[in-house]
Design a protein around this motif. Sequence first.
Motif, PDB file in Angstrom:
ATOM      1  N   TYR A 197       0.839  -1.200   0.000  1.00 47.29           N
ATOM      2  CA  TYR A 197       0.000   0.000   0.000  1.00 47.29           C
ATOM      3  C   TYR A 197       0.872   1.247   0.000  1.00 47.29           C
ATOM      4  O   TYR A 197       2.064   1.198   0.348  1.00 47.29           O
ATOM      5  CB  TYR A 197      -0.939   0.016   1.215  1.00 47.29           C
ATOM      6  CG  TYR A 197      -0.239  -0.043   2.555  1.00 47.29           C
ATOM      7  CD1 TYR A 197       0.152   1.115   3.229  1.00 47.29           C
ATOM      8  CD2 TYR A 197       0.037  -1.277   3.161  1.00 47.29           C
ATOM      9  CE1 TYR A 197       0.787   1.048   4.455  1.00 47.29           C
ATOM     10  CE2 TYR A 197       0.673  -1.350   4.379  1.00 47.29           C
ATOM     11  CZ  TYR A 197       1.039  -0.184   5.035  1.00 47.29           C
ATOM     12  OH  TYR A 197       1.679  -0.248   6.241  1.00 47.29           O
ATOM     13  N   VAL A 198       0.267   2.339  -0.404  1.00 54.99           N
ATOM     14  CA  VAL A 198       0.905   3.650  -0.341  1.00 54.99           C
ATOM     15  C   VAL A 198       0.293   4.405   0.826  1.00 54.99           C
ATOM     16  O   VAL A 198      -0.930   4.451   0.974  1.00 54.99           O
ATOM     17  CB  VAL A 198       0.694   4.448  -1.652  1.00 54.99           C
ATOM     18  CG1 VAL A 198       1.281   5.846  -1.526  1.00 54.99           C
ATOM     19  CG2 VAL A 198       1.310   3.712  -2.825  1.00 54.99           C
ATOM     20  N   GLU A 199       1.150   4.956   1.659  1.00 51.56           N
ATOM     21  CA  GLU A 199       0.678   5.742   2.796  1.00 51.56           C
ATOM     22  C   GLU A 199       0.967   7.208   2.506  1.00 51.56           C
ATOM     23  O   GLU A 199       2.126   7.631   2.482  1.00 51.56           O
ATOM     24  CB  GLU A 199       1.371   5.296   4.077  1.00 51.56           C
ATOM     25  CG  GLU A 199       0.651   5.722   5.334  1.00 51.56           C
ATOM     26  CD  GLU A 199       1.201   5.010   6.553  1.00 51.56           C
ATOM     27  OE1 GLU A 199       0.597   4.001   6.975  1.00 51.56           O
ATOM     28  OE2 GLU A 199       2.247   5.453   7.075  1.00 51.56           O
ATOM     29  N   LYS A 246      -0.130  11.483   2.922  1.00 53.13           N
ATOM     30  CA  LYS A 246      -0.754  12.502   3.758  1.00 53.13           C
ATOM     31  C   LYS A 246      -1.557  13.441   2.874  1.00 53.13           C
ATOM     32  O   LYS A 246      -1.030  14.034   1.941  1.00 53.13           O
ATOM     33  CB  LYS A 246       0.309  13.280   4.529  1.00 53.13           C
ATOM     34  CG  LYS A 246       0.953  12.491   5.644  1.00 53.13           C
ATOM     35  CD  LYS A 246       1.884  13.355   6.473  1.00 53.13           C
ATOM     36  CE  LYS A 246       2.489  12.553   7.628  1.00 53.13           C
ATOM     37  NZ  LYS A 246       3.393  13.393   8.459  1.00 53.13           N
ATOM     38  N   ASN A 304      -4.234  10.985   7.003  1.00 51.41           N
ATOM     39  CA  ASN A 304      -3.409   9.991   6.328  1.00 51.41           C
ATOM     40  C   ASN A 304      -4.291   9.137   5.425  1.00 51.41           C
ATOM     41  O   ASN A 304      -5.310   8.594   5.868  1.00 51.41           O
ATOM     42  CB  ASN A 304      -2.694   9.098   7.334  1.00 51.41           C
ATOM     43  CG  ASN A 304      -1.601   9.839   8.065  1.00 51.41           C
ATOM     44  OD1 ASN A 304      -1.088  10.839   7.567  1.00 51.41           O
ATOM     45  ND2 ASN A 304      -1.243   9.377   9.257  1.00 51.41           N
ATOM     46  N   LYS A 333      -4.543   5.836   2.907  1.00 51.06           N
ATOM     47  CA  LYS A 333      -3.911   4.549   2.619  1.00 51.06           C
ATOM     48  C   LYS A 333      -4.478   4.009   1.321  1.00 51.06           C
ATOM     49  O   LYS A 333      -5.667   3.694   1.239  1.00 51.06           O
ATOM     50  CB  LYS A 333      -4.160   3.573   3.772  1.00 51.06           C
ATOM     51  CG  LYS A 333      -3.395   2.274   3.675  1.00 51.06           C
ATOM     52  CD  LYS A 333      -3.609   1.455   4.933  1.00 51.06           C
ATOM     53  CE  LYS A 333      -2.830   0.141   4.878  1.00 51.06           C
ATOM     54  NZ  LYS A 333      -3.015  -0.658   6.111  1.00 51.06           N
ATOM     55  N   PHE A 383       4.692   0.845   1.097  1.00 54.23           N
ATOM     56  CA  PHE A 383       5.017  -0.068   2.190  1.00 54.23           C
ATOM     57  C   PHE A 383       4.659  -1.497   1.784  1.00 54.23           C
ATOM     58  O   PHE A 383       3.624  -1.745   1.153  1.00 54.23           O
ATOM     59  CB  PHE A 383       4.268   0.309   3.465  1.00 54.23           C
ATOM     60  CG  PHE A 383       4.801   1.555   4.116  1.00 54.23           C
ATOM     61  CD1 PHE A 383       5.871   1.489   5.001  1.00 54.23           C
ATOM     62  CD2 PHE A 383       4.266   2.795   3.826  1.00 54.23           C
ATOM     63  CE1 PHE A 383       6.375   2.635   5.589  1.00 54.23           C
ATOM     64  CE2 PHE A 383       4.752   3.947   4.407  1.00 54.23           C
ATOM     65  CZ  PHE A 383       5.818   3.867   5.298  1.00 54.23           C
ATOM     66  N   GLU A 433       4.310  -5.314   3.520  1.00 59.10           N
ATOM     67  CA  GLU A 433       4.231  -6.101   4.749  1.00 59.10           C
ATOM     68  C   GLU A 433       4.245  -7.586   4.390  1.00 59.10           C
ATOM     69  O   GLU A 433       3.464  -8.041   3.551  1.00 59.10           O
ATOM     70  CB  GLU A 433       2.958  -5.770   5.524  1.00 59.10           C
ATOM     71  CG  GLU A 433       2.943  -4.355   6.080  1.00 59.10           C
ATOM     72  CD  GLU A 433       1.669  -4.020   6.826  1.00 59.10           C
ATOM     73  OE1 GLU A 433       1.652  -2.993   7.525  1.00 59.10           O
ATOM     74  OE2 GLU A 433       0.683  -4.785   6.704  1.00 59.10           O
ATOM     75  N   LYS A 445       8.177  -5.397   7.936  1.00 61.99           N
ATOM     76  CA  LYS A 445       7.606  -4.289   7.175  1.00 61.99           C
ATOM     77  C   LYS A 445       8.727  -3.514   6.501  1.00 61.99           C
ATOM     78  O   LYS A 445       9.743  -3.205   7.133  1.00 61.99           O
ATOM     79  CB  LYS A 445       6.808  -3.365   8.106  1.00 61.99           C
ATOM     80  CG  LYS A 445       6.064  -2.241   7.403  1.00 61.99           C
ATOM     81  CD  LYS A 445       5.237  -1.451   8.413  1.00 61.99           C
ATOM     82  CE  LYS A 445       4.491  -0.296   7.749  1.00 61.99           C
ATOM     83  NZ  LYS A 445       3.688   0.472   8.736  1.00 61.99           N
ATOM     84  N   LYS A 475       9.881  -0.255   3.748  1.00 62.93           N
ATOM     85  CA  LYS A 475       9.544   1.031   3.151  1.00 62.93           C
ATOM     86  C   LYS A 475      10.288   1.159   1.829  1.00 62.93           C
ATOM     87  O   LYS A 475      11.512   0.998   1.777  1.00 62.93           O
ATOM     88  CB  LYS A 475       9.942   2.158   4.107  1.00 62.93           C
ATOM     89  CG  LYS A 475       9.520   3.552   3.678  1.00 62.93           C
ATOM     90  CD  LYS A 475       9.945   4.565   4.753  1.00 62.93           C
ATOM     91  CE  LYS A 475       9.480   5.962   4.403  1.00 62.93           C
ATOM     92  NZ  LYS A 475       9.925   6.949   5.423  1.00 62.93           N
ATOM     93  N   THR A 506      11.760  -1.376   8.169  1.00 66.53           N
ATOM     94  CA  THR A 506      11.349  -0.320   9.099  1.00 66.53           C
ATOM     95  C   THR A 506      11.954  -0.512  10.492  1.00 66.53           C
ATOM     96  O   THR A 506      12.061   0.452  11.252  1.00 66.53           O
ATOM     97  CB  THR A 506       9.812  -0.257   9.211  1.00 66.53           C
ATOM     98  OG1 THR A 506       9.299  -1.544   9.569  1.00 66.53           O
ATOM     99  CG2 THR A 506       9.195   0.175   7.891  1.00 66.53           C
TER     100      THR A 506
END
Length: 648
Positions: free
Chosen positions: A35-37, A39, A44, A46, A121, A123, A145, A147, A373
């Motif tokens: 996923y892309v996190e 702002k 936030n 997701k 990210f 996972e 996890k 990045k 991470t």
Amino acid sequence: MSNTVIECLLCFDTLKTIGIFLLQEGLYQIRANMYVEAKNGNKNAKIIIPPIECLQLKKKDVQYLQAHIIQNFYMTDTFLLRQWTEEVNQLLIKLQEKFEIQNACRFQAAIPSEFMLFPVFLEIELMFYDLQNKIVTFQSISMAKFKIEQARSGVYEYVPVIVGDDHFSLINTSIFYSIIDIQVAKSNKVVKSKSSEDIQELMKVQFSKFIDPLKLALRGMLEFYRRMELDIERPSSSGGISFIRQSKSYSGVINSTGSEKLFKQENNLNNLTKLMANEYKNVKQQLQMIWSKIQIGIKLQHPKIIKQLKKDSLVNFQSRFSAFTKKESIPVVDHSYTTVLQDQRQSQQQQEIENKRGQYQKLIQGPSKVVDTKILEEIKDKLVIFERHYYTRVNQPIQRNKMHLIVFVHGYQGHSYDMRMLENYMCLRFPQHMLLVSLSNQHNTEGDITQMGKNLSEEVKNYINTWSFTTKITISFVAHSLGGLIVRAALPELEYDFHTLMTLGTPHLGYITNNHTLINFGMWVLQKVKKSLCLSQLNCKDDTLLRLSNLSGMHKFKHIILFGSQQDHYVTGESCLILKINQDNVHNQMAINLLKQLNQNEILRITVDYKFYDGDFDTFLGRKAHVAILESHFLNQYIIYNLGDYFK
């Protein structure tokens, strides 16, 4: 508005566990999601990158539950782990510590282009199903996890995924990630009357915003494609499949349109529009063609690609950790002249530390675009490593034909579990070595140091007699704190070849130069309450350490690595690093006794400078710096990747 279409091919090669006894008997599988996190104002957002296709890299004879997709998660094939029984041969146990997965999955998503500046990210979880349960439900037992940043030019990397401190396992994973298209939505806005020149300039600016990322992705894709020298399949004249290797010139793989020059020369609006459309179509076709060939090459040559990517990964890791390290090579004739740094030199070193910290965000990324991470969380302490390499002109011969045994020794009031993380990392890095975590003193470190050394020597001898299939053995020691003194006390009792001695925060010269009032008071209390003979010896209440400094043994090692930290208030830097001070006392006498034995040895003194931000009581006491190297994934990886050659 535009959407950037990204695609990621996630490949799982094998899972290697340090020992099957760390995992419970049952079915296991790996689960992954991306996923892309981003702002968006104060919120936030997701954005899920869903899996769209499961791929099999190798056919399997036995399959319990095939790879599949559930919602936004990808699940690999399951594999069965059976515990050891008396009927199982030990060779089978070793084979069962490595599980073939050979699965891959395609993830794809159209992400709003303004969110492409935010990290992706990944996972990865290790899932477990207990066979005794009637209902088949997998539970997550550990997760890693990652990045992914600066991925606009693509990501083509091997990623060693280490899951769980208790279930320490390595998942050999590779990531192939790229932009494959940019979708531009039709605009209903009416352009206000402007001159033809202004409209053309506006078109060129807007066009470059989505064509430039595509070209950047194409360059990264081609670089990987050429570096791997992928074999591409084509129909043969006999009706079957043959393979051709692309030549290094790669003529015809990418065609240059020369459109940039035409853009500058073209003044007609209609012709300019056609040029842009052709340019976009050409770049998109090339992207999709190369991306398709890469996927075919990965399916056909997965072992070869993984092997090459692992080599690249090792270089990337070494480069990343070297960025945090200030190295200095110092030729010496006599190690006994080595003293603590003068004030001017210390001031210069402090300035170098601050300069390194100023570049921290750039350093942590390094050449790799995928970062664990856990490492990012540890780096908030902003440590800097100083290596001072003292060497003589004598070159020690390297003997490759001997079995290498690495012995791990814990410290005062310690436990064998303290050395577990470093042992696990060493096992992954050097699976061919024998590893022994000492147990002989873990319930009694209050006694005599000399006796603890004898206990260790007996343990090493018994281990070799029981488990070694050859008498040709070379031994290395990795010891924390008091463990380094126990190793030195054991050396006269051991008649073997020695390779490397690494001590982590060991008080080689005792505690007599420690001026930390609270630490000294605590030691005084422990000596009174527990009647600790060991602490009395460390404070030089008798001549144990002085006698120990006169014992031979350290000179047998080809390499000696000494770790220390100024933030470690338990053990002073000069005691850890065996440095003389400008005083005439027992400390200097012990330093001279030790160093005069090492005129033909290589000494690597490593100082780790921490900048802790939590300000808790452990930090104040200096305990946090004393045990950090045992608990830090970053420092453990630094040891196996950047100092790994000392244990080959």
